[in-house]
Design an enzyme around this catalytic site. Structure first.
Site, PDB file in Angstrom:
ATOM      1  N   CYS A 186       3.147 -29.170 -13.556  1.00 33.66           N
ATOM      2  CA  CYS A 186       1.848 -28.491 -13.432  1.00 33.66           C
ATOM      3  C   CYS A 186       1.564 -27.774 -14.744  1.00 33.66           C
ATOM      4  O   CYS A 186       2.230 -26.788 -15.065  1.00 33.66           O
ATOM      5  CB  CYS A 186       1.892 -27.508 -12.259  1.00 33.66           C
ATOM      6  SG  CYS A 186       0.499 -26.370 -12.220  1.00 33.66           S
ATOM      7  N   HIS A 229       0.833  -1.206   0.000  1.00 36.03           N
ATOM      8  CA  HIS A 229       0.000   0.000   0.000  1.00 36.03           C
ATOM      9  C   HIS A 229       0.866   1.254   0.000  1.00 36.03           C
ATOM     10  O   HIS A 229       1.921   1.294   0.639  1.00 36.03           O
ATOM     11  CB  HIS A 229      -0.898   0.022   1.251  1.00 36.03           C
ATOM     12  CG  HIS A 229      -1.970  -1.028   1.239  1.00 36.03           C
ATOM     13  ND1 HIS A 229      -3.053  -0.968   0.387  1.00 36.03           N
ATOM     14  CD2 HIS A 229      -2.132  -2.158   1.968  1.00 36.03           C
ATOM     15  CE1 HIS A 229      -3.835  -2.012   0.594  1.00 36.03           C
ATOM     16  NE2 HIS A 229      -3.302  -2.759   1.547  1.00 36.03           N
ATOM     17  N   LYS A 262     -10.364  -0.964   4.004  1.00 41.46           N
ATOM     18  CA  LYS A 262     -10.068  -0.174   2.808  1.00 41.46           C
ATOM     19  C   LYS A 262     -11.120  -0.407   1.743  1.00 41.46           C
ATOM     20  O   LYS A 262     -11.049   0.154   0.664  1.00 41.46           O
ATOM     21  CB  LYS A 262      -8.688  -0.546   2.280  1.00 41.46           C
ATOM     22  CG  LYS A 262      -7.588  -0.224   3.274  1.00 41.46           C
ATOM     23  CD  LYS A 262      -6.233  -0.648   2.773  1.00 41.46           C
ATOM     24  CE  LYS A 262      -5.176  -0.424   3.839  1.00 41.46           C
ATOM     25  NZ  LYS A 262      -5.331  -1.302   5.023  1.00 41.46           N
TER      26      LYS A 262
END
Ligand SMILES: Cc1cc2nc3c(=O)[nH]c(=O)nc-3n(C[C@H](O)[C@H](O)[C@H](O)COP(=O)(O)OP(=O)(O)OC[C@H]3O[C@@H](n4cnc5c(N)ncnc54)[C@H](O)[C@@H]3O)c2cc1C
Length: 489
Positions: free
Chosen positions: A403, A52, A253
């Site tokens: 994967c 942030h 937020k």
């Protein structure tokens, strides 16, 4: 004779490992004790991964100041540790003229905390820079210094670097007793081990109040605030260019449209208080709330875009972080109540802890050599095709794809084990294997085999996230493996 550490840290999340790394710059012996089978299995694994800028904090709060400093420090730390940090910027959107005053107040508060580059942008700017945003959005506060990072990879990389610089990490060591005698802390763990140190740091996240109580401190109460998050398919990677926020509420937020370091957009989190520190369930109500909130900002988001979901618990203890030396228990530092923006603030929290230790009698002498840099792990999914091809020609095991959803190779899984992974979740957080649309349906067995071979363990000892979450059991008579009943977990 038992070793006496200068400092013991309780808790191996982003706060504990940041403190361990910061302390490893000095000529100190440092131990970190973590109750789980691996680091980053607490709050630090289930968050939004946003660094942030410091726009939604009260101007005089500790968390506000440490958020802005953490955002600044994180860039250097990420570079040194080889962690992928991207400065994507954020927009706090308003839809009505009457909300403009609140937006201007956020700007003024954030500027007083030192948040750089803030700018009010209008509808035309939004149309040009965020084409998928609801055209009814009137304006936004643009904060260019917002960034994204992989929160769990950050923890692993911090820990690896701290260990390289001499810190010791002990897993599956749940602290259950604390005693101070002859100026030393005696720390007992559930497994029957005991550790001793001159200074003690409580960075136990959701359980920091329980750890404080072990030392006779009763004025910290963690009341978790649950946040549900929903991950979208990677095909929607370019949904937005920035992080999108609504106006904040008193307690959060707001519900966001998030870009993540792994490419999948994410929407959430909700913010609901709970008394249950183990309650990680997502709910239909949470999903409806999230969808309604994000569709207001980006109408094209669909329920069918969601491929996975999780919930995290913010360790809330009042309105701010608790960062203090405990005068009643000299030598003990609390790093508690690390609600959001604890991930962002972690490097600044670590520095603050060091200065509290220094003020209270710990001599901090810099090592003559500190291994500042760490060699970044190789991830095929971060490489352009040409570079991936080159890597595979030089090291063919990187071409053995395990994967398929996330393009993770057998060699990356082995690298992860060599860097400390012990469980399927540890592999997932480090490499992304099992994190795609099939949720490991194709790759789990292969990953288990690699883990078993590399750790020299029988398959029935391989677990999802530590003892009690093993995947298969062996029939004693036939030696045949069977899947464990899921309800046994
Ligand atoms: C939904 C959600 C979204 C968030 N989004 C963001 C964001 O985008 N940006 C941001 O900056 N912050 C965000 N946060 C906040 C951030 O995740 C936390 O502030 C941070 O992860 C806290 O880290 P920690 O190390 O204090 O806690 P943890 O990661 O929980 O670490 C504490 C560790 O202590 C261990 N432990 C506990 N008790 C004991 C014991 N007795 N003995 C030994 N070990 C013990 C635990 O197992 C755990 O590993 C979010 C949080 C949530 C829940």
């Amino acid at each position: 004779m038992k070793k006496t550490y200068d400092v013991i840290i309780i808790g191996g999340g982003v706060v504990g490992t940041s403190i361990a790394r910061e302390l490893s710059r000095f000529t100190l012996s440092v131990a970190l004790l973590e109750k789980e089978a691996e680091l980053a299995f607490g709050v630090s694994k289930s968050n939004s991964g946003i660094i942030h800028p410091g726009t939604q904090n009260p101007p005089f709060s500790l968390k506000g100041r440490l958020c802005v400093e953490g955002n600044r420090l994180m860039r250097t730390w990420a570079r040194e540790l080889g962690v992928h940090f991207v400065e994507v910027g954020e927009c706090i959107l308003i839809f009505e003229e009457k909300e403009r005053a609140a937006l201007l107040q956020i700007k003024a508060d954030a500027e007083s905390l030192g948040v750089p580059g803030l700018r009010l942008v209008d509808r035309a700017w939004l149309r040009d820079h965020e084409p998928n945003v609801n055209p009814e959005a009137l304006a936004a506060l643009y904060a260019p210094s917002a960034g994204i990072i992989s929160p769990y990879r950050l923890v692993y990389d911090l820990a690896e670097n701290a260990v390289r610089n001499g810190a010791e990490i002990f897993l599956e060591q749940k602290v259950v007793s604390l005693r101070k005698e002859n100026n030393l802390f005696w720390v007992g763990t559930e497994s029957g081990e005991s550790f001793q140190s001159r200074f003690l740091i409580n960075a136990a996240g959701l359980f920091a109040d329980e750890v404080a109580r072990l030392a006779g401190i009763h004025d910290i109460t963690i009341r978790p605030r649950k946040g549900e998050e929903y991950l979208l398919d990677k095909k929607r990677e370019n949904l937005t260019r920035h992080l999108l926020f609504p106006l904040p509420t008193k307690t959060s937020k707001g519900i966001l449209v998030i870009k993540t370091a792994d490419g999948n957009p994410m929407v959430g989190p909700t913010a609901r208080p709970t008394d249950d520190k183990e309650d990680l369930a997502t709910t239909d109500q949470g999903l409806q709330e999230v969808l309604a909130a994000v569709q207001k900002m980006v109408p094209s988001i669909r329920r069918e875009d969601i491929i996975a979901y999780f919930a995290g618990l913010r360790p809330v203890a009042g309105d701010d972080f608790i960062l203090r030396h405990e005068h009643g228990v000299p030598g003990m530092i609390q790093a508690a109540g690390m609600q959001s923006p604890g991930l962002t603030a972690a490097p600044a929290v670590a520095r603050c802890v060091c200065s509290l230790l220094a003020k209270n009698g710990l001599a901090l002498r810099r090592k003559w050599f500190f291994h500042r840099h760490r060699k970044a792990a190789r991830h095929l999914f971060t490489l352009p095709l040409g570079q991936a091809g080159k890597l595979i020609r030089r090291h063919p095991p990187y071409g053995d794809i395990v994967c398929r959803c996330e393009m993770v190779s057998a060699q990356e899984v082995r690298d992860a084990v060599h860097r400390g992974a012990r469980t399927l979740d540890g592999i997932k957080f480090r490499t992304r294997a099992q994190a795609g649309r099939c949720h490991g349906g194709f790759c789990t067995t292969r990953i288990m085999k690699i883990l078993a071979a590399e750790l020299n363990l029988p398959p029935e000892k391989i677990s999802k996230r530590g003892p009690g979450s093993e995947i298969v059991m062996a029939d004693r008579d036939t030696g045949v493996f069977e899947a464990k009943d899921q309800h046994e977990e």
